[in-house]
Write an enzyme that holds these catalytic residues in place. Structure first.
Site, PDB file in Angstrom:
ATOM      1  N   SER A  80      13.754  17.007 -27.787  1.00 47.64           N
ATOM      2  CA  SER A  80      14.915  17.481 -27.030  1.00 47.64           C
ATOM      3  C   SER A  80      14.483  18.229 -25.779  1.00 47.64           C
ATOM      4  O   SER A  80      13.464  18.914 -25.793  1.00 47.64           O
ATOM      5  CB  SER A  80      15.722  18.471 -27.882  1.00 47.64           C
ATOM      6  OG  SER A  80      16.701  17.806 -28.616  1.00 47.64           O
TER       7      SER A  80
ATOM      8  N   GLN B 159       9.395  20.506 -31.502  1.00 47.54           N
ATOM      9  CA  GLN B 159       8.745  21.797 -31.213  1.00 47.54           C
ATOM     10  C   GLN B 159       7.343  21.631 -30.634  1.00 47.54           C
ATOM     11  O   GLN B 159       6.692  22.616 -30.306  1.00 47.54           O
ATOM     12  CB  GLN B 159       8.672  22.644 -32.490  1.00 47.54           C
ATOM     13  CG  GLN B 159      10.012  22.988 -33.103  1.00 47.54           C
ATOM     14  CD  GLN B 159      10.856  23.927 -32.261  1.00 47.54           C
ATOM     15  OE1 GLN B 159      10.400  24.513 -31.280  1.00 47.54           O
ATOM     16  NE2 GLN B 159      12.120  24.087 -32.638  1.00 47.54           N
TER      17      GLN B 159
ATOM     18  N   ALA C 201      17.316  15.389 -29.758  1.00 45.10           N
ATOM     19  CA  ALA C 201      16.463  14.931 -30.854  1.00 45.10           C
ATOM     20  C   ALA C 201      17.269  14.420 -32.040  1.00 45.10           C
ATOM     21  O   ALA C 201      16.879  13.458 -32.693  1.00 45.10           O
ATOM     22  CB  ALA C 201      15.534  16.058 -31.299  1.00 45.10           C
ATOM     23  N   THR C 202      18.402  15.049 -32.342  1.00 45.68           N
ATOM     24  CA  THR C 202      19.190  14.626 -33.507  1.00 45.68           C
ATOM     25  C   THR C 202      19.635  13.176 -33.357  1.00 45.68           C
ATOM     26  O   THR C 202      19.512  12.371 -34.288  1.00 45.68           O
ATOM     27  CB  THR C 202      20.404  15.557 -33.709  1.00 45.68           C
ATOM     28  OG1 THR C 202      19.917  16.868 -34.018  1.00 45.68           O
ATOM     29  CG2 THR C 202      21.299  15.077 -34.841  1.00 45.68           C
TER      30      THR C 202
ATOM     31  N   HIS D 151      16.097  20.820 -24.433  1.00 47.03           N
ATOM     32  CA  HIS D 151      16.425  22.258 -24.398  1.00 47.03           C
ATOM     33  C   HIS D 151      15.396  23.142 -25.107  1.00 47.03           C
ATOM     34  O   HIS D 151      15.550  24.357 -25.157  1.00 47.03           O
ATOM     35  CB  HIS D 151      17.842  22.512 -24.925  1.00 47.03           C
ATOM     36  CG  HIS D 151      18.004  22.367 -26.402  1.00 47.03           C
ATOM     37  ND1 HIS D 151      18.074  23.440 -27.250  1.00 47.03           N
ATOM     38  CD2 HIS D 151      18.107  21.272 -27.179  1.00 47.03           C
ATOM     39  CE1 HIS D 151      18.220  22.997 -28.492  1.00 47.03           C
ATOM     40  NE2 HIS D 151      18.249  21.690 -28.481  1.00 47.03           N
TER      41      HIS D 151
ATOM     42  N   CYS E 140      20.373  25.174 -36.290  1.00 55.68           N
ATOM     43  CA  CYS E 140      21.284  24.075 -36.664  1.00 55.68           C
ATOM     44  C   CYS E 140      21.887  24.262 -38.048  1.00 55.68           C
ATOM     45  O   CYS E 140      22.853  23.611 -38.398  1.00 55.68           O
ATOM     46  CB  CYS E 140      20.555  22.750 -36.603  1.00 55.68           C
ATOM     47  SG  CYS E 140      19.933  22.405 -34.967  1.00 55.68           S
TER      48      CYS E 140
ATOM     49  N   THR F 108      26.922   5.284 -20.053  1.00 58.27           N
ATOM     50  CA  THR F 108      26.484   5.684 -18.718  1.00 58.27           C
ATOM     51  C   THR F 108      25.447   6.792 -18.830  1.00 58.27           C
ATOM     52  O   THR F 108      25.635   7.759 -19.571  1.00 58.27           O
ATOM     53  CB  THR F 108      27.696   6.180 -17.900  1.00 58.27           C
ATOM     54  OG1 THR F 108      28.658   5.129 -17.867  1.00 58.27           O
ATOM     55  CG2 THR F 108      27.295   6.553 -16.489  1.00 58.27           C
TER      56      THR F 108
ATOM     57  N   ASN G 194       9.826  23.951 -37.155  1.00 61.57           N
ATOM     58  CA  ASN G 194      10.624  24.807 -36.277  1.00 61.57           C
ATOM     59  C   ASN G 194      10.745  26.246 -36.772  1.00 61.57           C
ATOM     60  O   ASN G 194      10.961  27.163 -36.001  1.00 61.57           O
ATOM     61  CB  ASN G 194      12.026  24.205 -36.073  1.00 61.57           C
ATOM     62  CG  ASN G 194      12.713  23.852 -37.369  1.00 61.57           C
ATOM     63  OD1 ASN G 194      12.128  23.230 -38.255  1.00 61.57           O
ATOM     64  ND2 ASN G 194      13.959  24.241 -37.506  1.00 61.57           N
TER      65      ASN G 194
END
Length: 393
Positions: free
Chosen positions: A203, A183, A75-76, A205, A336, A244, A155
């Site tokens: 994201s 989120q 996401a960042t 994760h 973060c 890639t 978040n």
């Protein structure tokens, strides 16, 4: 050697464990199907097909078209591509951006960087419950506003912003609307058309896929949004992000989106039941309260202030390796920014004083948690909080 301690993990908003089914789907792309998805030989075509399938799965979970999905490292990166790309390409319209004081640091830091480059950023305040005031947004919107960026689900508190109303207001000034939905994706139903979202980031994760993969949605229908590349070389991902492709990660993200969509309703019910249970029990401890609006929030998170108990000390107490209790993982805000010993910028923006911000703990549940675990956590939190308060008095 001591046997490993049991872990009770209640920090799913910072990251989630990888679902075994996601892991099984991605593993062959490390060992056997390791081809470059850009190669034209048969082996490469197989990897390309796997990426194509994943792009479908990702588009499907937010109601987008496949040509609107750009794979990123998370996401960042997606936030950086989106915000910097929009302001560069639409600077003729103006140089004014609107965002919110409670955004993730990926948005706030990008906006701070752009301020140094001559852009003007308005940071909307939030009310004490964490929601923005739509009238305030209306007052700040101008003809030279190019972008409004408001996070879907906070978040730290789980507070849900009224995205559809925000996008309607934004579009009435011909500005673009972006949301950091890290989120929200996979946890609640999202339809980018219905909500009027132009750009969306998330994201893998946070939804049981591995770290290092995410996606950016860039609207190509109705209004076609053009943003220049941040990375150059090779023209991958419709020229927006050369490099890639991370085939195993992309395949994993696709599978995680598919599983999240299938299990969304049952996961929501199960997780909400657990969240409500642990929250109601912890609020029986004296001098405690929930931070944020409790009716407009996501079902998996509670942010509780234990007045007089330092959150760092609570976290340490719960992950104490000396005693026989399990290792309990909770947090005091965004992973973060946890490297800096500052009070949560989200809670401060909501009007909490520094002490109460430092006394607040975030508990974020996931689909692998169980009610039995929570009883252990409730007992341990009571003990730790009582001990900390006793040390002060």
């Amino acid at each position: 050697m001591k046997p490993e301690k049991r872990l009770i993990y209640l920090d799913n908003n910072s990251t989630t464990p990888v679902d075994q089914r996601v892991l099984d789907t991605m593993m062959p792309f490390f060992a056997n199907n390791f081809a470059n998805a850009s190669s034209t030989h048969q082996f490469g075509v197989g990897a390309h097909e796997a990426v194509k399938k994943a792009r479908n799965q990702v588009a499907d979970i937010i109601g987008a078209e496949t040509n609107e999905i750009v794979f990123t490292s998370g996401a960042t990166e997606a936030i950086n591509i989106a915000i910097k790309g929009v302001v560069e390409n639409y600077s003729e319209k103006g140089k004014h951006i609107i965002t919110v004081l409670t955004e993730h640091s990926a948005v706030l830091d990008t906006c701070k960087y752009l301020e140094k480059k001559g852009f003007e950023v308005t940071y909307l305040k939030v009310k004490s419950d964490g929601l923005i005031d739509l009238d305030e947004l209306k007052n700040y919107l101008r003809d030279d506003t190019v972008l409004v960026s408001v996070m879907y689900v906070n978040n730290e508190t789980g507070v849900l912003q009224p995205i559809k109303e925000i996008s309607n207001l934004t579009h009435s000034f011909d500005a673009l609307f972006m949301t950091d939905a890290t989120q929200a994706v996979g946890k609640i139903q999202i339809d980018v058309d219905d909500l009027g979202i132009d750009l969306l980031c998330f994201s893998g994760h946070k939804i049981y896929a591995p770290k290092g993969v995410g996606a950016l949605y860039v609207r190509q229908r109705q209004t076609r949004i053009k943003i220049p590349a941040l990375f150059h070389g090779g023209g991958h991902e419709r020229g927006l992000r050369s490099g890639t492709l991370n085939v195993p990660g992309i395949v994993a993200l696709g599978k995680a989106c598919e599983l999240s969509k299938e299990g969304m309703k049952s996961n929501a019910e199960q997780i909400k039941t657990m969240r409500d249970y642990i929250e109601s029990k912890l609020l029986l401890i004296s001098d405690t309260f929930v931070n944020g609006n409790i009716s407009h929030r996501l079902y998996n998170v509670t942010n509780i202030c234990f007045v007089g108990a330092d959150s760092e000390a609570v976290i340490m107490g719960l992950s104490n390796l000396e005693n026989n209790s399990p290792l309990i993982a909770v947090s005091n805000g965004s992973a973060c920014t946890s490297a800096s010993i500052e009070p949560s910028h989200v809670l401060i923006a909501m009007g909490l004083d520094e002490n109460k911000a430092f006394n607040s703990i975030r508990i974020s549940l996931g689909k692998f948690n169980t009610i039995d675990e929570l009883d252990i956590v409730i007992d341990e939190v009571k003990k730790v909080v009582e001990n900390l308060r006793a040390m002060i008095h």
